[in-house]
Write a protein that holds these residues in place. Structure first.
Motif, PDB file in Angstrom:
ATOM      1  N   PHE A 294       0.836  -1.205   0.000  1.00 23.40           N
ATOM      2  CA  PHE A 294       0.000   0.000   0.000  1.00 23.40           C
ATOM      3  C   PHE A 294       0.875   1.262   0.000  1.00 23.40           C
ATOM      4  N   GLU A 295       1.938   1.211   0.809  1.00 27.05           N
ATOM      5  CA  GLU A 295       2.796   2.404   0.892  1.00 27.05           C
ATOM      6  C   GLU A 295       3.540   2.656  -0.417  1.00 27.05           C
ATOM      7  N   THR A 296       3.853   1.570  -1.151  1.00 26.49           N
ATOM      8  CA  THR A 296       4.487   1.748  -2.457  1.00 26.49           C
ATOM      9  C   THR A 296       3.512   2.431  -3.417  1.00 26.49           C
ATOM     10  N   LEU A 297       2.242   2.042  -3.309  1.00 28.27           N
ATOM     11  CA  LEU A 297       1.223   2.631  -4.190  1.00 28.27           C
ATOM     12  C   LEU A 297       1.116   4.146  -4.044  1.00 28.27           C
ATOM     13  N   ILE A 298       1.294   4.606  -2.806  1.00 32.41           N
ATOM     14  CA  ILE A 298       1.079   6.041  -2.567  1.00 32.41           C
ATOM     15  C   ILE A 298       2.389   6.790  -2.290  1.00 32.41           C
ATOM     16  N   SER A 299       3.510   6.143  -2.633  1.00 34.93           N
ATOM     17  CA  SER A 299       4.797   6.777  -2.295  1.00 34.93           C
ATOM     18  C   SER A 299       4.966   8.128  -2.992  1.00 34.93           C
ATOM     19  N   GLN A 300       4.464   8.225  -4.209  1.00 30.90           N
ATOM     20  CA  GLN A 300       4.612   9.512  -4.915  1.00 30.90           C
ATOM     21  C   GLN A 300       3.769  10.597  -4.258  1.00 30.90           C
ATOM     22  N   ASP A 301       2.629  10.200  -3.746  1.00 30.45           N
ATOM     23  CA  ASP A 301       1.783  11.184  -3.057  1.00 30.45           C
ATOM     24  C   ASP A 301       2.463  11.675  -1.778  1.00 30.45           C
ATOM     25  N   ILE A 302       3.127  10.748  -1.087  1.00 28.12           N
ATOM     26  CA  ILE A 302       3.827  11.145   0.140  1.00 28.12           C
ATOM     27  C   ILE A 302       4.969  12.106  -0.200  1.00 28.12           C
ATOM     28  N   GLN A 303       5.688  11.810  -1.281  1.00 26.25           N
ATOM     29  CA  GLN A 303       6.763  12.709  -1.697  1.00 26.25           C
ATOM     30  C   GLN A 303       6.202  14.090  -2.037  1.00 26.25           C
ATOM     31  N   ALA A 304       5.066  14.094  -2.724  1.00 28.62           N
ATOM     32  CA  ALA A 304       4.438  15.375  -3.084  1.00 28.62           C
ATOM     33  C   ALA A 304       4.047  16.150  -1.822  1.00 28.62           C
ATOM     34  N   ALA A 305       3.562  15.419  -0.807  1.00 23.04           N
ATOM     35  CA  ALA A 305       3.166  16.064   0.451  1.00 23.04           C
ATOM     36  C   ALA A 305       4.385  16.679   1.143  1.00 23.04           C
ATOM     37  N   LEU A 306       5.500  15.930   1.126  1.00 24.48           N
ATOM     38  CA  LEU A 306       6.716  16.450   1.769  1.00 24.48           C
ATOM     39  C   LEU A 306       7.214  17.693   1.035  1.00 24.48           C
ATOM     40  N   HIS A 307       7.059  17.677  -0.283  1.00 26.24           N
ATOM     41  CA  HIS A 307       7.465  18.840  -1.073  1.00 26.24           C
ATOM     42  C   HIS A 307       6.621  20.062  -0.688  1.00 26.24           C
ATOM     43  N   GLU A 308       5.337  19.822  -0.412  1.00 21.49           N
ATOM     44  CA  GLU A 308       4.459  20.927  -0.015  1.00 21.49           C
ATOM     45  C   GLU A 308       4.886  21.525   1.325  1.00 21.49           C
ATOM     46  N   ILE A 309       5.415  20.665   2.208  1.00 20.95           N
ATOM     47  CA  ILE A 309       5.907  21.187   3.499  1.00 20.95           C
ATOM     48  C   ILE A 309       7.053  22.157   3.244  1.00 20.95           C
ATOM     49  N   ASP A 310       7.979  21.745   2.360  1.00 20.74           N
ATOM     50  CA  ASP A 310       9.112  22.623   2.052  1.00 20.74           C
ATOM     51  C   ASP A 310       8.624  23.944   1.454  1.00 20.74           C
ATOM     52  N   LYS A 311       7.572  23.824   0.627  1.00 20.16           N
ATOM     53  CA  LYS A 311       7.022  25.023  -0.010  1.00 20.16           C
ATOM     54  C   LYS A 311       6.454  25.975   1.050  1.00 20.16           C
ATOM     55  N   ALA A 312       5.720  25.409   2.011  1.00 18.98           N
ATOM     56  CA  ALA A 312       5.116  26.241   3.065  1.00 18.98           C
ATOM     57  C   ALA A 312       6.207  26.914   3.901  1.00 18.98           C
ATOM     58  N   LEU A 313       7.276  26.166   4.195  1.00 15.84           N
ATOM     59  CA  LEU A 313       8.362  26.733   4.992  1.00 15.84           C
ATOM     60  C   LEU A 313       9.065  27.844   4.213  1.00 15.84           C
ATOM     61  N   HIS A 314       9.254  27.610   2.915  1.00 18.17           N
ATOM     62  CA  HIS A 314       9.904  28.608   2.069  1.00 18.17           C
ATOM     63  C   HIS A 314       9.088  29.901   2.038  1.00 18.17           C
ATOM     64  N   LYS A 315       7.770  29.732   1.886  1.00 18.27           N
ATOM     65  CA  LYS A 315       6.892  30.915   1.836  1.00 18.27           C
ATOM     66  C   LYS A 315       6.952  31.701   3.136  1.00 18.27           C
ATOM     67  N   ALA A 316       7.070  30.973   4.252  1.00 22.08           N
ATOM     68  CA  ALA A 316       7.102  31.641   5.561  1.00 22.08           C
ATOM     69  C   ALA A 316       8.512  32.117   5.903  1.00 22.08           C
ATOM     70  N   ASN A 317       9.451  31.848   4.985  1.00 20.24           N
ATOM     71  CA  ASN A 317      10.849  32.224   5.202  1.00 20.24           C
ATOM     72  C   ASN A 317      11.413  31.593   6.481  1.00 20.24           C
ATOM     73  N   LEU A 318      11.089  30.329   6.663  1.00 20.11           N
ATOM     74  CA  LEU A 318      11.537  29.620   7.869  1.00 20.11           C
ATOM     75  C   LEU A 318      12.354  28.391   7.481  1.00 20.11           C
ATOM     76  N   ASP A 319      13.204  27.996   8.395  1.00 14.90           N
ATOM     77  CA  ASP A 319      13.975  26.780   8.229  1.00 14.90           C
ATOM     78  C   ASP A 319      13.268  25.674   9.026  1.00 14.90           C
ATOM     79  N   ARG A 320      13.501  24.406   8.628  1.00 13.70           N
ATOM     80  CA  ARG A 320      12.863  23.298   9.366  1.00 13.70           C
ATOM     81  C   ARG A 320      13.139  23.372  10.872  1.00 13.70           C
ATOM     82  N   SER A 321      14.375  23.797  11.228  1.00 13.20           N
ATOM     83  CA  SER A 321      14.751  23.800  12.639  1.00 13.20           C
ATOM     84  C   SER A 321      13.945  24.827  13.442  1.00 13.20           C
ATOM     85  N   GLU A 322      13.351  25.806  12.759  1.00  7.87           N
ATOM     86  CA  GLU A 322      12.599  26.842  13.475  1.00  7.87           C
ATOM     87  C   GLU A 322      11.185  26.395  13.829  1.00  7.87           C
ATOM     88  N   ILE A 323      10.763  25.264  13.260  1.00  8.74           N
ATOM     89  CA  ILE A 323       9.424  24.748  13.585  1.00  8.74           C
ATOM     90  C   ILE A 323       9.510  24.015  14.928  1.00  8.74           C
TER      91      ILE A 323
END
Lengths: 493, 91
Positions: A294-323
Motif C-alpha cells: 500500500f505504501e508503495t502505491l502512494i509513495s509519490q503522493d507522500i513525496q508530493a506532500a513532503l514537497h508541499e511542506i518545504d514550499k510552506a516553509l519557504h513561503k514563511a521564510n523559515l527553516d525546518r529547525s525553526e518549527i
C-alpha cells in the motif's frame, strides 16, 4: 456559544463533516461521530422526495449514480461562494442549499443519538476560504437552523483542540514565540499551514497543499491494485466480466477499511463478495494486501506532500529547525510511511493525536465554549492625500460585528474630476499593501466655498467581511464595496 | 483582493480644526470660513481658485514646497508657450 460554558463546533469538510461539544467547566470535548465512530461523509443523496446524507449516502454512490432518479452531491464545499446551482430533478438547488442538508444531518444526528440540540456553533473553515464562501456557508447553516457564532480557521481550531484538549492543558504561554506546522491530510485535500504563536495570538504565516491527492484517491489506488492482482491470479480479463451495480461501492468501502487497518497492522485482506460474474460463475474478491504494498502505491503522493511542506516553509521564510511543533491531523496522517518520513525531518517535534479525524470540530467547540473571538491579523488603514497612512483597525482587534463599526469624516482635496478616491490598505510585518480602491462621487461646484465633506464608514459583519461605504455631502447615493479577504487570526489569551 | 492598481488618494481627514487662518488671506470675505484644509489642496488648484495666494511675492508664505511645485508644473512657459514644467530648456 452559551453563557453556560457549553459550546458546539462544526468541521464542515470537503469529504467528511463532524460536530462536537465542549464543556468549559470540565475542559472536555466530545465529537458526534457516526455509528462506526467516524466523521459523517459530506455526501448528499437525493432520491425521489427523500434526502439521505452521510455514510449511507456514500455507500450507495456507484450503485445508483447512473440512474435518473438518484442524484449524489459530493464535495459541495468546493462550490460554495461561486453562486453555483445544480439541477436536481428539474429543480435548481444552490450549493448552500445542498450544504444545508449536511448541517441538518449533523444537527439531527446530535439530537437523536446524543440528545444534544445544536442551535449555534463555531464553524471551522480552511484558511483560503474567503468572505463569499463564508457567507454561503452561513446561509447553509441558517437553513438548517444552526446559527454560526463565528468562523475559525481549521488549523487554529486544531491547535486549540490539541492544546486545550490535553490533560493537563498546555498553555499558550509555554508556546510563546513558537512556530507550529499543522499538517492536515484528510479525505479530499492536504492543507499545510505554518502558524505563529505570539502573546496569545495565533496567526497564519503561510499555507500550501494538494487538492486531489488525499484519502479518497488512496482508496481508488488500492482498489485498482487489488483488482489487477485478482485478475492476474485468476487469469481473467476485465472485459470478460460483468460487474454488479453495487460492486464499486462495496469495493471502495472495503478498500477504505483496509487502508485504515494497514496503519495498525502489517497485512489485511480486501474481501468483496459476488463482485463479478461471467455467464456461468460468480467471483468473490479476497486478496491480501500488505502495508508495504500500500505504501508503495502512494509513495509519490507522500513525496508530493513532503514537497508541499518545504514550499510552506519557504513561503514563511523559515527553516525546518525553526518549527517547534508539527501537528498531524486528518485520517491520512496516520499512514506509517508518512510518519516515518516526517520523523526523519522533524524528529520528536511531531505531535500526533488520537482524535486526528475530529480534532478540528472539537477545537471549534472549545473555542465556542471559551468564547474566543477571531482577531484581525493585519492592520487596516487608508492612504491619505498627503501620502500618510491612517489606521482604521489595528492588528489584534477582535472582529465582532457589534464593535466593528467605524465612521471617518473626510474631505476631498481635489474634486475637479468629480471623484473622491479612497485607497484602503493593509499592513503587516512585510509592509503596506493596497487592498482596494473606492471611488466616491463628489460635486466640483462647491470648491470655491468649501471642500466637500465625505463620510466613510467601515463595518465588519459576522462573516468577517469588511464593508466600506462612502458618500459625498452633496450626493444622495452611497458607494460601497466589500473586502472578502481580510486576514484573521485567533486570540486565545 | 490585493490590487496593484493604486489610484492617487484625494481624501484627507476632516479634523474640523477651528483655524481661521492658516494662510494670510487677503480677501476678508474668506475669513472665518475655516479653510485650514487649503494646506492639503494641490498647488495648481489653489492657483485656480485663489490667484492672490500664488502671487510670486508671497507664494512661499502661503503654500507648502510641494504645493509650489505642483503649482509651477502647470504654469505656461514663456519660452515655449506650453506647460512644460521647465523641461523645454533641456532640449
Amino acid at each position: 456559544m452559551t453563557s453556560t460554558g457549553i459550546g458546539f463546533g462544526i468541521d464542515f469538510g470537503t469529504t467528511n463533516s463532524v460536530a462536537a461539544i465542549a464543556d468549559q467547566s470540565t475542559g472536555r470535548s466530545r465529537p458526534f461521530t457516526d455509528d462506526e465512530g467516524r466523521p459523517h461523509p459530506s455526501v448528499v443523496w437525493y432520491h425521489g422526495d427523500d434526502v439521505t446524507v452521510g455514510r449511507e449516502a456514500k455507500e450507495q454512490i456507484n450503485r445508483y449514480s447512473e440512474e435518473g432518479l438518484h442524484y449524489f452531491a459530493t464535495s459541495v464545499k468546493r462550490h460554495l461562494g461561486y453562486e453555483k446551482s445544480f439541477n436536481i430533478f428539474g429543480k435548481e438547488r444552490s450549493a448552500a442549499e445542498i450544504a444545508s442538508e449536511v448541517f441538518r444531518h449533523l444537527k439531527t444526528h446530535a439530537r437523536l443519538s446524543r440528545n444534544e440540540e445544536i442551535k449555534e456553533a463555531v464553524v471551522a473553515v480552511p484558511v483560503y476560504f474567503d468572505g463569499r464562501q463564508r457567507r454561503e456557508l452561513r446561509q447553509a447553516a441558517d437553513e438548517a437552523g444552526v446559527f454560526i457564532t463565528t468562523f475559525v480557521h481549521e488549523p487554529f481550531a486544531a491547535i486549540a483542540g490539541y492544546l486545550f484538549g490535553q490533560e493537563p492543558e498546555i498553555s499558550l504561554e509555554q508556546l510563546d514565540r513558537s512556530k507550529i506546522l499543522v499538517f492536515d491530510w484528510g479525505g479530499g485535500t492536504l492543507d499545510i499551514t505554518v502558524v505563529s504563536v505570539k502573546s496569545g495570538n495565533l496567526t497564519e504565516l503561510s499555507t500550501a497543499g494538494l487538492n486531489d491527492r488525499a484519502g479518497d484517491k488512496f482508496d481508488e489506488s488500492l482498489m485498482n491494485a487489488v483488482q489487477s492482482s485478482f485478475l492476474t491470479r485468476n487469469e481473467l480479463n476485465i472485459t470478460e466480466l460483468t460487474q454488479l451495480k453495487s460492486t464499486k461501492d462495496r469495493f471502495l468501502v472495503e478498500c477504505e477499511r483496509a487502508k485504515i487497518t494497514l496503519s495498525d497492522k502489517k497485512k489485511d485482506n480486501v474481501r468483496v463478495a459476488q463482485a463479478y460474474q461471467t455467464e456461468s460463475k460468480l467471483y468473490d474478491i479476497d486478496e491480501s494486501v500488505t502495508r508495504a504494498e500500500f505504501e508503495t502505491l502512494i509513495s509519490q503522493d507522500i513525496q508530493a506532500a513532503l514537497h508541499e511542506i518545504d514550499k510552506a516553509l519557504h513561503k514563511a521564510n523559515l527553516d525546518r529547525s525553526e518549527i517547534t511543533h508539527v501537528l498531524l491531523i486528518g485520517g491520512s496522517s496516520n499512514i506509517p510511511a508518512l510518519k516515518r518520513a516526517l520523523a526523519d525531518r522533524f524528529g520528536s517535534r511531531i505531535k500526533t493525536v488520537e482524535n486526528a479525524g475530529t480534532i478540528i470540530a472539537e477545537g471549534a467547540a472549545i473555542i465556542a465554549a471559551r468564547q474566543i473571538w477571531p482577531v484581525l491579523a493585519e492592520t487596516i488603514g487608508i492612504n491619505l492625500s498627503d501620502g500618510s497612512n491612517y489606521k482604521i483597525y489595528d492588528a489584534g482587534t477582535p472582529i465582532k460585528s457589534a464593535t466593528g463599526y467605524k465612521p471617518v469624516n473626510m474631505f476631498c482635496t481635489d474634486p475637479r474630476d468629480g471623484q473622491a478616491r479612497l485607497v484602503i490598505t493593509s499592513e503587516n510585518n512585510i509592509g503596506i499593501t493596497i487592498k482596494d480602491n473606492l471611488v466616491i462621487p463628489v460635486s466640483p461646484d462647491l470648491l470655491k466655498y468649501r471642500n466637500e465633506r465625505v463620510e466613510v464608514k467601515f463595518r465588519f459583519d459576522d462573516d468577517l467581511i469588511l464593508h466600506v461605504s462612502g458618500k459625498g455631502a452633496t450626493k444622495e447615493k452611497n458607494e460601497s464595496l466589500e473586502l472578502f479577504d481580510i486576514k484573521f487570526g485567533l486570540y486565545t489569551g | 483582493m490585493d490590487t496593484n492598481l493604486q489610484l492617487k488618494p484625494n481624501l484627507m481627514l476632516d479634523l474640523s480644526e477651528k483655524v481661521d487662518k492658516f494662510f494670510p488671506l487677503y480677501r476678508p470675505e474668506l475669513r472665518g470660513q475655516n479653510r485650514q484644509d487649503l494646506r492639503y489642496l494641490p498647488g495648481d488648484l489653489i492657483g485656480e481658485i485663489y490667484p492672490e495666494l500664488v502671487d510670486r511675492r508671497c507664494i512661499k508664505n502661503n503654500l507648502t514646497p510641494e504645493q509650489i511645485e505642483e503649482y509651477e508644473q502647470y504654469l505656461v512657459c514663456e519660452l515655449c508657450g506650453r506647460r512644460c514644467a521647465g523641461t523645454c530648456v533641456l532640449d
